[in-house]
Design a protein around this motif. Structure first.
Motif, mmCIF file in Angstrom:
data_model
loop_
_atom_site.group_PDB
_atom_site.id
_atom_site.type_symbol
_atom_site.label_atom_id
_atom_site.label_comp_id
_atom_site.label_asym_id
_atom_site.label_seq_id
_atom_site.Cartn_x
_atom_site.Cartn_y
_atom_site.Cartn_z
ATOM 1 N N MET A 175 0.854 -1.174 0.000
ATOM 2 C CA MET A 175 0.000 0.000 0.000
ATOM 3 C C MET A 175 0.904 1.243 0.000
ATOM 4 N N THR A 176 0.545 2.194 -0.812
ATOM 5 C CA THR A 176 1.296 3.445 -0.879
ATOM 6 C C THR A 176 0.319 4.585 -1.155
ATOM 7 N N LYS A 177 0.814 5.798 -1.297
ATOM 8 C CA LYS A 177 -0.051 6.946 -1.553
ATOM 9 C C LYS A 177 0.283 7.582 -2.892
ATOM 10 N N CYS A 178 -0.731 8.141 -3.525
ATOM 11 C CA CYS A 178 -0.564 8.878 -4.768
ATOM 12 C C CYS A 178 0.200 10.166 -4.479
ATOM 13 N N ILE A 179 1.125 10.496 -5.330
ATOM 14 C CA ILE A 179 1.920 11.705 -5.175
ATOM 15 C C ILE A 179 1.068 12.955 -5.393
ATOM 16 N N GLU A 180 0.086 12.863 -6.261
ATOM 17 C CA GLU A 180 -0.732 14.024 -6.617
ATOM 18 C C GLU A 180 -1.861 14.291 -5.625
ATOM 19 N N CYS A 181 -2.641 13.231 -5.290
ATOM 20 C CA CYS A 181 -3.854 13.462 -4.492
ATOM 21 C C CYS A 181 -3.835 12.804 -3.112
ATOM 22 N N GLU A 182 -2.756 12.081 -2.798
ATOM 23 C CA GLU A 182 -2.596 11.426 -1.496
ATOM 24 C C GLU A 182 -3.554 10.249 -1.273
ATOM 25 N N ALA A 183 -4.215 9.777 -2.319
ATOM 26 C CA ALA A 183 -5.113 8.626 -2.194
ATOM 27 C C ALA A 183 -4.302 7.362 -1.931
ATOM 28 N N GLU A 184 -4.874 6.451 -1.160
ATOM 29 C CA GLU A 184 -4.226 5.165 -0.901
ATOM 30 C C GLU A 184 -4.290 4.310 -2.170
ATOM 31 N N ILE A 185 -3.152 3.742 -2.554
ATOM 32 C CA ILE A 185 -3.084 2.893 -3.738
ATOM 33 C C ILE A 185 -2.562 1.527 -3.318
ATOM 34 N N SER A 186 -3.303 0.498 -3.682
ATOM 35 C CA SER A 186 -2.867 -0.871 -3.432
ATOM 36 C C SER A 186 -2.070 -1.327 -4.651
ATOM 37 N N LEU A 187 -0.801 -1.636 -4.433
ATOM 38 C CA LEU A 187 0.052 -2.046 -5.548
ATOM 39 C C LEU A 187 -0.149 -3.526 -5.852
ATOM 40 N N PRO A 188 -0.411 -3.858 -7.117
ATOM 41 C CA PRO A 188 -0.571 -5.268 -7.487
ATOM 42 C C PRO A 188 0.739 -6.037 -7.300
ATOM 43 N N ALA A 189 0.632 -7.319 -7.012
ATOM 44 C CA ALA A 189 1.821 -8.163 -6.866
ATOM 45 C C ALA A 189 2.530 -8.272 -8.210
ATOM 46 N N CYS A 211 -3.595 6.152 -10.871
ATOM 47 C CA CYS A 211 -4.239 6.376 -9.581
ATOM 48 C C CYS A 211 -5.740 6.198 -9.773
ATOM 49 N N PRO A 212 -6.384 5.381 -8.947
ATOM 50 C CA PRO A 212 -7.824 5.168 -9.091
ATOM 51 C C PRO A 212 -8.666 6.393 -8.727
ATOM 52 N N GLU A 213 -8.095 7.340 -7.991
ATOM 53 C CA GLU A 213 -8.835 8.528 -7.577
ATOM 54 C C GLU A 213 -8.716 9.676 -8.573
ATOM 55 N N CYS A 214 -7.472 10.065 -8.910
ATOM 56 C CA CYS A 214 -7.278 11.248 -9.762
ATOM 57 C C CYS A 214 -6.879 10.913 -11.193
ATOM 58 N N GLY A 215 -6.482 9.648 -11.441
ATOM 59 C CA GLY A 215 -6.169 9.211 -12.795
ATOM 60 C C GLY A 215 -4.761 9.519 -13.271
ATOM 61 N N VAL A 216 -3.921 10.128 -12.430
ATOM 62 C CA VAL A 216 -2.560 10.442 -12.847
ATOM 63 C C VAL A 216 -1.784 9.143 -13.076
#
Length: 54
Positions: A1-15, A25-30
């Motif tokens: 788990m990490t955070k988006c650099i642009e919007c700070e949304a939590e991102i689950s990194l695939p294996a 990013c699932p939230e902002c699309g960057v």
């Protein structure tokens, strides 16, 4: 788990992610490039311009 650099949304990194892969990013699309998958380090992916031979 990490955070988006642009919007700070939590991102689950695939294996199985590798350095240089690009995810959205699932939230902002960057588009984010994987710098270090083990540490969850990401950076904004560089957009390569099209060369139309002009």
């Amino acid at each position: 788990m990490t955070k988006c650099i642009e919007c700070e949304a939590e991102i689950s990194l695939p294996a199985g992610l590798e350095k240089g892969e690009v995810i959205d990013c699932p939230e902002c699309g960057v588009e984010l490039e994987v710098v270090n998958a083990e540490k969850g380090e990401l950076r904004v992916a560089e957009v390569e311009g099209e060369d139309w031979g002009q």
